[in-house]
Design a protein around this motif. Structure first.
Motif, PDB file in Angstrom:
ATOM      1  N   ARG A  17      31.890 -50.030  35.357  1.00 14.08           N
ATOM      2  CA  ARG A  17      32.460 -48.719  35.102  1.00 14.08           C
ATOM      3  C   ARG A  17      31.341 -47.681  35.036  1.00 14.08           C
ATOM      4  NH1 ARG A  17      34.130 -46.312  29.904  1.00 14.08           N
ATOM      5  NH2 ARG A  17      35.322 -44.478  30.478  1.00 14.08           N
ATOM      6  N   LEU A  18      31.586 -46.502  35.586  1.00 15.26           N
ATOM      7  CA  LEU A  18      30.607 -45.420  35.546  1.00 15.26           C
ATOM      8  C   LEU A  18      30.990 -44.430  34.461  1.00 15.26           C
ATOM      9  CD1 LEU A  18      30.067 -44.815  39.368  1.00 15.26           C
ATOM     10  CD2 LEU A  18      28.654 -46.151  37.793  1.00 15.26           C
ATOM     11  N   LEU A  19      30.014 -44.047  33.653  1.00 15.32           N
ATOM     12  CA  LEU A  19      30.234 -43.129  32.541  1.00 15.32           C
ATOM     13  C   LEU A  19      29.660 -41.758  32.865  1.00 15.32           C
ATOM     14  CD1 LEU A  19      29.114 -45.488  29.625  1.00 15.32           C
ATOM     15  CD2 LEU A  19      31.426 -45.130  30.494  1.00 15.32           C
ATOM     16  N   THR A  20      30.293 -40.731  32.335  1.00 12.85           N
ATOM     17  CA  THR A  20      29.796 -39.368  32.480  1.00 12.85           C
ATOM     18  C   THR A  20      28.689 -39.126  31.455  1.00 12.85           C
ATOM     19  OG1 THR A  20      31.311 -38.437  30.857  1.00 12.85           O
ATOM     20  CG2 THR A  20      32.103 -38.571  33.158  1.00 12.85           C
ATOM     21  N   PRO A  21      27.876 -38.090  31.652  1.00 13.45           N
ATOM     22  CA  PRO A  21      26.874 -37.760  30.628  1.00 13.45           C
ATOM     23  C   PRO A  21      27.502 -37.535  29.253  1.00 13.45           C
ATOM     24  CG  PRO A  21      26.389 -36.582  32.648  1.00 13.45           C
ATOM     25  CD  PRO A  21      27.739 -37.249  32.844  1.00 13.45           C
ATOM     26  N   GLY A  22      28.674 -36.952  29.203  1.00 11.80           N
ATOM     27  CA  GLY A  22      29.349 -36.722  27.929  1.00 11.80           C
ATOM     28  C   GLY A  22      29.732 -38.013  27.227  1.00 11.80           C
ATOM     29  N   GLU A  23      30.185 -38.998  27.998  1.00  5.33           N
ATOM     30  CA  GLU A  23      30.553 -40.287  27.417  1.00  5.33           C
ATOM     31  C   GLU A  23      29.315 -41.015  26.885  1.00  5.33           C
ATOM     32  OE1 GLU A  23      34.487 -41.610  29.930  1.00  5.33           O
ATOM     33  OE2 GLU A  23      32.563 -41.656  30.973  1.00  5.33           O
ATOM     34  N   VAL A  24      28.217 -40.960  27.649  1.00  4.41           N
ATOM     35  CA  VAL A  24      26.971 -41.586  27.204  1.00  4.41           C
ATOM     36  C   VAL A  24      26.453 -40.876  25.957  1.00  4.41           C
ATOM     37  CG1 VAL A  24      24.584 -42.126  27.831  1.00  4.41           C
ATOM     38  CG2 VAL A  24      26.409 -42.381  29.527  1.00  4.41           C
ATOM     39  N   ALA A  25      26.515 -39.552  25.979  1.00  2.64           N
ATOM     40  CA  ALA A  25      26.043 -38.762  24.836  1.00  2.64           C
ATOM     41  C   ALA A  25      26.809 -39.132  23.564  1.00  2.64           C
ATOM     42  CB  ALA A  25      26.194 -37.275  25.130  1.00  2.64           C
ATOM     43  N   ALA A  26      28.104 -39.327  23.689  1.00  5.01           N
ATOM     44  CA  ALA A  26      28.905 -39.694  22.515  1.00  5.01           C
ATOM     45  C   ALA A  26      28.471 -41.048  21.955  1.00  5.01           C
ATOM     46  CB  ALA A  26      30.392 -39.728  22.882  1.00  5.01           C
ATOM     47  N   LEU A  27      28.138 -41.991  22.839  1.00  5.14           N
ATOM     48  CA  LEU A  27      27.706 -43.313  22.387  1.00  5.14           C
ATOM     49  C   LEU A  27      26.365 -43.255  21.660  1.00  5.14           C
ATOM     50  CD1 LEU A  27      28.692 -45.368  25.557  1.00  5.14           C
ATOM     51  CD2 LEU A  27      29.765 -45.496  23.308  1.00  5.14           C
ATOM     52  N   PHE A  28      25.453 -42.404  22.160  1.00  4.76           N
ATOM     53  CA  PHE A  28      24.124 -42.273  21.545  1.00  4.76           C
ATOM     54  C   PHE A  28      24.077 -41.192  20.468  1.00  4.76           C
ATOM     55  CE2 PHE A  28      22.844 -44.500  25.425  1.00  4.76           C
ATOM     56  CZ  PHE A  28      21.878 -45.357  24.957  1.00  4.76           C
ATOM     57  N   ARG A  29      25.178 -40.462  20.332  1.00  3.79           N
ATOM     58  CA  ARG A  29      25.273 -39.358  19.367  1.00  3.79           C
ATOM     59  C   ARG A  29      24.201 -38.286  19.601  1.00  3.79           C
ATOM     60  NH1 ARG A  29      27.176 -42.718  14.004  1.00  3.79           N
ATOM     61  NH2 ARG A  29      28.981 -43.585  15.041  1.00  3.79           N
ATOM     62  N   VAL A  30      24.118 -37.872  20.875  1.00  2.00           N
ATOM     63  CA  VAL A  30      23.220 -36.798  21.267  1.00  2.00           C
ATOM     64  C   VAL A  30      24.004 -35.829  22.150  1.00  2.00           C
ATOM     65  CG1 VAL A  30      21.113 -38.228  21.154  1.00  2.00           C
ATOM     66  CG2 VAL A  30      22.378 -38.046  23.309  1.00  2.00           C
ATOM     67  N   ASP A  31      23.384 -34.736  22.513  1.00  2.00           N
ATOM     68  CA  ASP A  31      23.997 -33.746  23.400  1.00  2.00           C
ATOM     69  C   ASP A  31      23.985 -34.268  24.843  1.00  2.00           C
ATOM     70  OD1 ASP A  31      23.598 -31.108  25.227  1.00  2.00           O
ATOM     71  OD2 ASP A  31      24.719 -30.630  23.389  1.00  2.00           O
TER      72      ASP A  31
END
Length: 82
Positions: free
Chosen positions: A6-20
């Protein structure tokens, strides 16, 4: 080569790492997290790689990001040039 990942968007990755989301984009530009580009030029991140980074521990800060990823021989580019 389709791994079925599955490919994630920058927003989805950011939510996982709790960053912008812009932080995730900076990490990708610096080679600290692998990304591919869609035909429209948007970054996407492989879910398996993101999860591996998360499971590897969060021993980095927002500025430096995860450690650089080894080059796998794939450019991740779609062949489109600007």
């Amino acid at each position: 080569m389709d791994t079925g990942d599955r490919l994630l968007t920058p927003g989805e990755v950011a939510a996982l790492f709790r960053v912008d989301p812009k932080t995730v984009t900076r990490w990708a530009a610096a080679g600290r997290i692998g990304s591919i580009r869609t035909p429209g030029g948007h970054r996407r991140f492989r879910e398996s790689e993101v999860k591996a980074l998360l499971e590897g521990g969060l021993d980095f800060d927002e500025e430096t990001g995860p450690p650089p990823q080894p080059h796998s021989g794939q450019t991740g580019q779609t062949g489109m040039h600007r």
